[in-house]
Write an enzyme that holds these catalytic residues in place. Structure first.
Site, mmCIF file in Angstrom:
data_model
loop_
_atom_site.group_PDB
_atom_site.id
_atom_site.type_symbol
_atom_site.label_atom_id
_atom_site.label_comp_id
_atom_site.label_asym_id
_atom_site.label_seq_id
_atom_site.Cartn_x
_atom_site.Cartn_y
_atom_site.Cartn_z
ATOM 1 N N HIS A 190 -5.629 34.966 -25.582
ATOM 2 C CA HIS A 190 -4.462 34.118 -25.853
ATOM 3 C C HIS A 190 -4.827 32.699 -26.297
ATOM 4 O O HIS A 190 -3.948 31.971 -26.765
ATOM 5 C CB HIS A 190 -3.508 34.031 -24.653
ATOM 6 C CG HIS A 190 -2.739 35.285 -24.391
ATOM 7 N ND1 HIS A 190 -1.654 35.656 -25.145
ATOM 8 C CD2 HIS A 190 -2.895 36.255 -23.462
ATOM 9 C CE1 HIS A 190 -1.174 36.801 -24.688
ATOM 10 N NE2 HIS A 190 -1.919 37.197 -23.673
ATOM 11 N N HIS A 236 -0.751 31.663 -22.177
ATOM 12 C CA HIS A 236 -0.210 32.910 -22.700
ATOM 13 C C HIS A 236 0.171 32.659 -24.159
ATOM 14 O O HIS A 236 -0.593 32.039 -24.901
ATOM 15 C CB HIS A 236 0.952 33.419 -21.846
ATOM 16 C CG HIS A 236 1.321 34.828 -22.136
ATOM 17 N ND1 HIS A 236 2.535 35.189 -22.672
ATOM 18 C CD2 HIS A 236 0.617 35.985 -22.007
ATOM 19 C CE1 HIS A 236 2.567 36.500 -22.844
ATOM 20 N NE2 HIS A 236 1.413 37.011 -22.450
ATOM 21 N N HIS A 282 -8.475 40.862 -22.904
ATOM 22 C CA HIS A 282 -7.716 41.840 -23.697
ATOM 23 C C HIS A 282 -7.540 41.319 -25.119
ATOM 24 O O HIS A 282 -6.503 40.810 -25.502
ATOM 25 C CB HIS A 282 -6.375 42.196 -23.042
ATOM 26 C CG HIS A 282 -5.492 41.046 -22.660
ATOM 27 N ND1 HIS A 282 -5.877 40.049 -21.806
ATOM 28 C CD2 HIS A 282 -4.196 40.756 -22.995
ATOM 29 C CE1 HIS A 282 -4.880 39.179 -21.643
ATOM 30 N NE2 HIS A 282 -3.862 39.584 -22.372
ATOM 31 N N HIS A 302 -7.472 44.264 -17.601
ATOM 32 C CA HIS A 302 -6.156 43.619 -17.666
ATOM 33 C C HIS A 302 -5.044 44.654 -17.623
ATOM 34 O O HIS A 302 -4.953 45.523 -18.491
ATOM 35 C CB HIS A 302 -6.024 42.794 -18.946
ATOM 36 C CG HIS A 302 -4.835 41.883 -18.949
ATOM 37 N ND1 HIS A 302 -4.872 40.604 -18.461
ATOM 38 C CD2 HIS A 302 -3.560 42.075 -19.361
ATOM 39 C CE1 HIS A 302 -3.681 40.037 -18.593
ATOM 40 N NE2 HIS A 302 -2.865 40.926 -19.134
ATOM 41 N N ASP A 344 -4.441 46.063 -21.203
ATOM 42 C CA ASP A 344 -3.150 45.365 -21.306
ATOM 43 C C ASP A 344 -1.982 46.348 -21.203
ATOM 44 O O ASP A 344 -0.954 46.187 -21.860
ATOM 45 C CB ASP A 344 -3.042 44.546 -22.594
ATOM 46 C CG ASP A 344 -1.932 43.483 -22.521
ATOM 47 O OD1 ASP A 344 -1.436 43.217 -21.407
ATOM 48 O OD2 ASP A 344 -1.557 42.920 -23.564
ATOM 49 N N GLU A 403 -2.449 35.057 -15.271
ATOM 50 C CA GLU A 403 -2.347 34.973 -16.725
ATOM 51 C C GLU A 403 -1.438 33.816 -17.097
ATOM 52 O O GLU A 403 -0.226 33.912 -17.028
ATOM 53 C CB GLU A 403 -1.819 36.281 -17.312
ATOM 54 C CG GLU A 403 -1.875 36.287 -18.831
ATOM 55 C CD GLU A 403 -1.501 37.630 -19.440
ATOM 56 O OE1 GLU A 403 -1.902 37.877 -20.594
ATOM 57 O OE2 GLU A 403 -0.802 38.425 -18.780
ATOM 58 N N ASP A 452 -0.714 44.596 -16.556
ATOM 59 C CA ASP A 452 0.415 43.741 -16.183
ATOM 60 C C ASP A 452 1.403 44.403 -15.222
ATOM 61 O O ASP A 452 2.569 44.008 -15.165
ATOM 62 C CB ASP A 452 1.174 43.315 -17.447
ATOM 63 C CG ASP A 452 0.491 42.164 -18.163
ATOM 64 O OD1 ASP A 452 0.224 41.145 -17.511
ATOM 65 O OD2 ASP A 452 0.228 42.282 -19.366
#
Length: 357
Positions: free
Chosen positions: A192, A151, A213, A22, A318, A124, A24
Site C-alpha cells: 500500500h 492503506h 500482499h 495477509h 489478501d 493494516e 482480512d
C-alpha cells in the site's frame, strides 16, 4: 488422473510450514457478527466467504497473519484499531485446539508440531496512531508483530500508492515511526505504500521489511504492485515480497478492463451496490471481465525469483471474501498454487522457502 505435483506438495507440506502473510478475516467478522468470533463460527464452512477452519486445514496452513484492517476514514480510529486487534487476537483464544497465539518465528513450527496453526496479529494502516507513537507500544504489548504503514489513502506521515502524496514520502513522524517499529521488533509492511516512500523506508530501516500482499509491477502495472527500482533493493535489505491473489494485481487484462470505473490510482468502489452496478454496466459495454488465474500469479513468482531471488519471495493471499483468481478461490487452494510451481520445476528447497521458510 492423479495430479502427481499436488500429491508431492501435500506430502511436502506435512513437513514444512505454509505461511500466509495477509488475511482480512477480522473485518469480515466485524461486519457479519459485530466482531464476535464465536458467533461467526469459524468451525463451519461459510458459503460466499473464503476462510474458515475446515478449509485452512485443507490448505495445510501452518501460520496465518490476521490483519486488523482499519479504514482510513474510520471514526475513532484509535478505538477501531484496538477493537480490530481484539478480534484478531480472539481467533486463537476462541479456538485454542486449532490455533496457537504467535509472536515469534519459533511459534510456527511449535504450532505445526502440535497440529495447530500459528496465529499472528498485524495492523493494516497506522491511522489509529493519531500522530503519536505511544499506541504503537500498546499494540506491541497486545501481540502485534507486523504493521502496514497505510492503506489506500495517504496519511499525514506516509504517502499511499493509491492516493495523492502529502509528505513526499515520509514526514519526520513517519521516519520516527520506522525507527520505533525497528526498536520494538515489529515488521514493517510496505504493501500500500507509494514507491517514493518505499525508498525512504528502505533508507531509514535497520531491519528487513516485507510487502505482505503485493505483486510485480512489471507484469501488472497496478500502483499497488512493486516496481523494478524498488525490487532492486529487496535483496540487500533482506526483505520479502509476498505475492497476492487480488485479481487486479495479478492480471494486466483484468486491471485494464477495470480502468473505466477505477479512479486515477486504480481504486474501485469495492463490493458495494454502487460498485457492483458499475461492473454490470461495464460488462454490458465491454464484454465479460477477464479472469485472473493461478497460472498468472505463478508468473509473478517466476519474475520475482528471477529478480530478487527465491529467498525473498513468499505468499500473502489478501483473502477477504472478494474476487479471487481462477484456481485460488479460498484458503484450501494454497497446495494447488505450490503444485503449479512444482510443475514449473521448482525444487523442494525452493518450494520450502516460498511456502514459508
Amino acid at each position: 488422473m492423479t495430479d502427481t505435483s499436488l500429491a508431492h506438495v501435500l506430502k511436502l507440506l506435512d513437513r514444512i510450514p505454509m505461511i500466509d502473510g495477509h488475511n482480512d478475516l477480522p473485518i469480515i467478522i466485524r461486519h457479519r457478527s459485530g466482531g464476535d468470533v464465536r458467533a461467526f463460527d469459524l468451525a463451519k464452512v461459510h458459503a460466499g466467504y473464503d476462510t474458515d477452519i475446515p478449509r485452512l486445514k485443507q490448505g495445510r496452513v501452518a501460520a496465518q497473519f490476521w490483519a486488523a484492517y482499519v479504514p482510513t476514514a474510520a471514526p475513532h480510529s484509535a478505538r477501531f484499531t484496538l477493537e480490530q486487534i481484539d478480534t484478531a487476537r480472539d481467533i486463537a483464544l476462541a479456538y485454542p485446539e486449532t490455533f496457537r497465539a504467535a509472536t515469534r518465528s519459533s511459534d510456527v513450527m511449535r504450532a505445526k508440531r502440535e497440529g495447530r496453526i500459528a496465529a499472528f496479529v498485524t495492523v493494516e494502516s497506522t491511522v489509529g496512531l493519531e500522530g503519536s507513537l505511544a499506541p504503537l507500544r500498546i499494540w506491541h504489548a497486545a501481540g502485534v508483530r507486523l504493521v502496514t504503514l497505510c492503506h489506500n489513502e495517504t496519511l499525514p506521515w506516509v504517502d499511499s500508492a493509491t492516493d495523492k502524496p502529502a509528505s513526499n514520502g515520509l514526514s519526520d513522524f513517519g521516519r520516527a515511526l520506522v525507527r520505533e517499529l525497528n526498536r520494538l521488533g515489529i515488521i514493517i509492511d510496505l504493501a500500500h505504500v507509494a514507491p517514493h516512500a518505499m525508498h525512504q523506508v528502505l533508507d531509514e530501516t535497520a531491519a528487513p521489511v516485507v510487502w505482505s500482499h503485493s505483486n510485480a509491477a512489471r507484469l501488472c502495472d497496478h500502483p499497488r504492485n512493486v516496481p523494478d527500482d524498488v525490487l532492486a533493493r529487496v535483496k540487500a535489505n533482506g526483505g520479502l515480497v509476498m505475492v497476492t491473489f487480488v485479481p487486479d494485481f495479478v492480471s494486466q487484462a483484468t486491471r485494464d478492463w477495470h480502468r473505466p470505473i477505477a479512479d486515477p490510482y486504480g481504486k474501485l468502489r469495492g463490493p458495494t451496490p454502487e460498485g457492483e452496478a458499475a461492473e454490470r454496466g461495464l460488462a454490458a459495454k465491454s464484454g465479460p471481465k477477464p479472469r485472473a488465474t493461478l497460472e498468472q500469479l505463478a508468473d509473478h513468482v517466476d519474475y520475482l525469483v528471477k529478480t530478487v531471488g527465491v529467498d525473498h519471495v513468499g505468499i500473502g493471499s489478501d483473502f477477504f471474501g472478494g474476487p479471487a483468481p481462477v484456481g485460488l478461490e479460498d484458503v484450501s487452494r494454497f497446495p494447488h498454487f505450490l503444485a503449479e510451481l512444482h510443475r514449473r520445476g521448482y525444487s523442494d528447497a525452493a518450494l520450502t522457502k516460498i511456502a514459508g521458510g
